[in-house]
Design an enzyme around this catalytic site. Structure first.
Site, mmCIF file in Angstrom:
data_model
loop_
_atom_site.group_PDB
_atom_site.id
_atom_site.type_symbol
_atom_site.label_atom_id
_atom_site.label_comp_id
_atom_site.label_asym_id
_atom_site.label_seq_id
_atom_site.Cartn_x
_atom_site.Cartn_y
_atom_site.Cartn_z
ATOM 1 N N LYS A 281 48.103 30.656 28.628
ATOM 2 C CA LYS A 281 46.820 31.215 28.411
ATOM 3 C C LYS A 281 45.983 30.531 27.457
ATOM 4 O O LYS A 281 46.349 30.129 26.503
ATOM 5 C CB LYS A 281 47.055 32.948 28.184
ATOM 6 C CG LYS A 281 45.448 33.551 28.389
ATOM 7 C CD LYS A 281 45.829 34.839 28.140
ATOM 8 C CE LYS A 281 44.750 35.802 28.340
ATOM 9 N NZ LYS A 281 44.986 37.111 28.349
ATOM 10 N N GLU A 373 48.708 52.841 33.468
ATOM 11 C CA GLU A 373 48.142 54.133 32.843
ATOM 12 C C GLU A 373 48.678 55.230 33.448
ATOM 13 O O GLU A 373 48.711 56.430 32.577
ATOM 14 C CB GLU A 373 46.542 53.865 33.365
ATOM 15 C CG GLU A 373 45.679 52.953 32.611
ATOM 16 C CD GLU A 373 45.715 51.593 33.352
ATOM 17 O OE1 GLU A 373 45.494 50.472 32.771
ATOM 18 O OE2 GLU A 373 46.475 51.512 34.428
ATOM 19 N N ARG A 401 42.795 55.708 36.539
ATOM 20 C CA ARG A 401 44.038 55.363 37.311
ATOM 21 C C ARG A 401 45.017 56.406 37.090
ATOM 22 O O ARG A 401 46.235 56.620 37.680
ATOM 23 C CB ARG A 401 44.384 53.900 36.674
ATOM 24 C CG ARG A 401 43.334 52.927 37.355
ATOM 25 C CD ARG A 401 43.661 51.419 36.549
ATOM 26 N NE ARG A 401 44.716 50.969 36.722
ATOM 27 C CZ ARG A 401 45.010 49.946 37.514
ATOM 28 N NH1 ARG A 401 44.283 49.717 38.341
ATOM 29 N NH2 ARG A 401 46.143 49.445 37.429
#
Length: 636
Positions: A281, A373, A401
């Site tokens: 990343k 979630e 969610r």
């Protein structure tokens, strides 16, 4: 002149030789870093998949084939290669490029995505539709290792095993979501990364088999049987193979020539294939090694004035006030230090929600469960049942969610818990991330209390109230600086609002962030000869009718104000509560977000665009006062 000067489209890209692609990647990386440093945005994710994106567009024709991004914040290099490189410095600006894929921008963007874990489901649907239509094209899905922690990804893989379609899933494994990924799946990926490479290629596997005791001696077995044994030895419990995917990797996701070669081979394969790539990343950025997490969401670097001072970002107002998130985070640590029953829960957002402060101070009282979630909310229910006082911090848009778990695992159980919903209201990222629907999707459910602060001190008082409340509490606040209270904050009493300004002509019932705006609008209205009572509602459930009714006795108009969709929101809750008393309803103007999906832009510009400024609100109210009563009952 660089290669990138001549590449505006995938067709231009495919005119280059493979050996020229690394140079193109260098040029694109330099431009991406420069552009996003200026505008802000998701830099680290795009840098991590830059070589992969080039290779995919080099091998596939995505005017015909299908490309699906998980979440979508890694799509910046894709945009640069699909006729949008000259607009990169409009990224996430009002009327500029969206920070996520957006079909309105380009035919190369199939979906407007912004939530994690859904890409395999979307890709499988595309592949199944192509199969039904008899179309010969390929579907490619890119999903990160953190996105795989979402349960929906495994549900999709389970269904894919029975679908008989052609699909390539690319696992972009950088060991990060926004923060480092967590959980058993992360440890599994670590074992795969550090184990022997498994590519599925017959020649390489035969060489490997020769050096594995016992397996090499069983030459009379079929190749398929041998491969099955090799899989169990090389990568024990290989989860992807068990789901019916042919697994290839792990391999270097920044080796462009090898990526082109590998993708070319995989393009002609039938069935389900998974390519496991190891990426970094923020690859190529100076902060890659020291702080890759900081590169996830980069703040814009304002241009310099001639005197060397920085101009503030467009649409931003300078502020020395702390953010609501920081106020919440520090108060939560204070409460957790005082009561060991207070614990925090986050779904892969320790930094964004402020819970990293709790994790650093009291690690045993903070839980990061990854991008899931539903589990976070259900886990919160279990913690509450076990005698703790959990505070589950999830952005408003992502709490959607976990809606079923709020219903089943918190409210039916009447679990004492706190849902801390950051990013409620408008945010920079656009329709996928605005928190404009939480009042509507929560207030219909029994056993829940909804409240929102008007300032920093009120947020602290509300959080203290919420962790002591015997039931579930949902607390919403924006991604913005928190204004200071004008004086001492009145204690939070369940279901009680406050009159913060007296006036005889109008009643402005404001919720959360709209209270300061209502007070300023009331000053402007007073200059026009209209005196307004301003009510800080504090609660959207229950609504304090007792504080409203006396103020409404002689008022010409009731105005409800909320940074939320009007449909199903606070205004509707006020009218329902008043109707429940059996009396006539007053002429009412309901002011909230318009009934449409709002695109991206700076928060300040978006608020101004929909009229959420003191002047904008005052003008709306003045117009309504001059209307006949039947026309005033509206406001969208």
């Amino acid at each position: 002149m660089s290669h990138f000067d001549h590449v505006d489209s995938p067709e231009d890209l495919r005119r280059l030789q493979v050996e020229e692609l690394p140079s193109l990647a260098d040029d694109m990386r330099e431009e991406l870093i420069a552009a996003i440093s200026e505008t802000g945005g998701h830099m680290g994710s795009g840098l991590g998949v830059l070589e992969l994106t080039i290779a995919l567009h080099y091998v596939y024709d995505f005017r015909n084939d299908r490309l699906v991004f998980d979440v979508g914040h890694q799509c910046y290099p894709h945009k640069m290669l699909t006729h949008r490189k000259h607009r990169m410095r409009t990224m996430r600006q009002t009327d500029g490029l969206c920070g996520f894929p957006h079909p309105a921008e380009s035919d190369f963007d199939l979906f407007h995505t912004g939530h994690a874990g859904t890409s395999i489901s979307l890709g499988l649907g595309l592949a199944a539709a192509d199969k039904a239509a008899g179309l010969d094209r390929r579907t490619v899905v890119i999903i990160g290792d953190a996105g795989y922690g979402a349960g929906v990804a495994f549900e999709a893989m389970n269904a894919a095993s029975e679908a008989d379609v052609n699909m390539l899933v690319i696992l972009n494994d950088n060991e990060m979501s926004i923060s480092p990924t967590v959980g058993a799946l992360t440890r599994y990926f670590a074992r795969v990364r550090t184990g022997p490479l498994y590519t599925g290629a017959k020649r390489e596997l035969h060489e490997l088999i020769k050096h594995i005791p016992f397996i090499g001696e069983k030459v009379d077995r079929s190749l398929q049987e041998t491969l099955q044994v090799a899989r169990s030895v090389v990568t024990p419990g290989h989860v992807f193979e068990e789901f019916g995917f042919d697994y290839f990797g792990p391999m270097d996701g920044h080796d462009l020539p090898r990526l082109v070669h590998t993708l070319g081979d995989l393009k002609v394969r039938e069935g389900l294939t998974l390519l496991h790539l190891l990426t970094r990343k923020g690859a190529g950025h100076a902060d890659e090694e020291s702080d890759p997490q900081k590169l996830h969401g980069v703040k814009p670097q304002p241009p310099r004035q001639s005197d060397g001072e920085a101009d503030p970002p467009k649409g931003a107002k300078p502020s020395k006030r702390p953010a609501y998130t920081d106020v919440f985070a520090h108060k939560l640590v204070e409460l957790a230090r005082a009561d060991e029953r207070v614990v925090g829960v986050t779904a892969a957002m320790p930094d964004g929600t402020g819970l990293k402060l709790l994790a650093d101070a009291l690690p045993d009282q903070c839980h990061d469960v990854g991008i899931c979630e539903q589990h976070a909310v259900a886990f919160t229910g279990g913690l509450a049942k076990g005698g703790l006082r959990p505070v589950c911090a999830i952005y408003s848009t992502f709490m959607q969610r976990g809606y079923d778990m709020v219903f089943q695992e918190l409210l039916i159980q009447d679990a004492p818990s706190v849902l801390a919903m950051d990013r409620a209201g408008l945010v920079d990222d656009g329709a996928t991330h605005h928190g404009l629907f939480d009042i509507a999707y929560l207030r219909t459910l029994p056993n829940i209390t909804l409240l929102a602060p008007a300032n920093a001190e009120e947020l602290e008082a509300m959080l203290e109230f919420a962790v002591e409340h015997p039931g579930a509490v949902a607390l919403r606040y924006p991604r913005d600086s928190a204004p200071a209270a004008d004086g001492p904050v009145a204690p939070i009493e369940w279901g009680r609002g406050l009159v913060v300004r007296q006036g005889a002509d109008l009643v402005l019932a404001a919720y959360g962030t709209m209270v300061p705006l209502a007070l300023e609008a009331a000053e402007l209205l007073a200059a026009e000869g209209l005196e307004a009572t301003v009510v800080n509602a504090r609660f959207a459930k229950p609504v304090d009718v007792d504080v409203l009714e006396p103020a409404l006795a002689d008022a010409r108009l009731l105005v409800t104000l909320e940074e939320h969709a009007v449909t199903g929101g606070f205004g509707g809750a006020v009218l329902e509560a008043l109707a429940g008393r059996g009396g006539p309803l007053p002429p009412t103007l309901t002011i909230g977000a318009p009934d449409r999906f709002i695109e991206h832009g700076t928060r300040a510009e978006l608020l101004e665009r929909i009229g959420f400024t003191p002047r904008g609100l005052a003008d709306r109210i003045l117009q309504a006062v001059d209307m006949p009563v039947t026309e005033a009952v509206s406001g969208r």
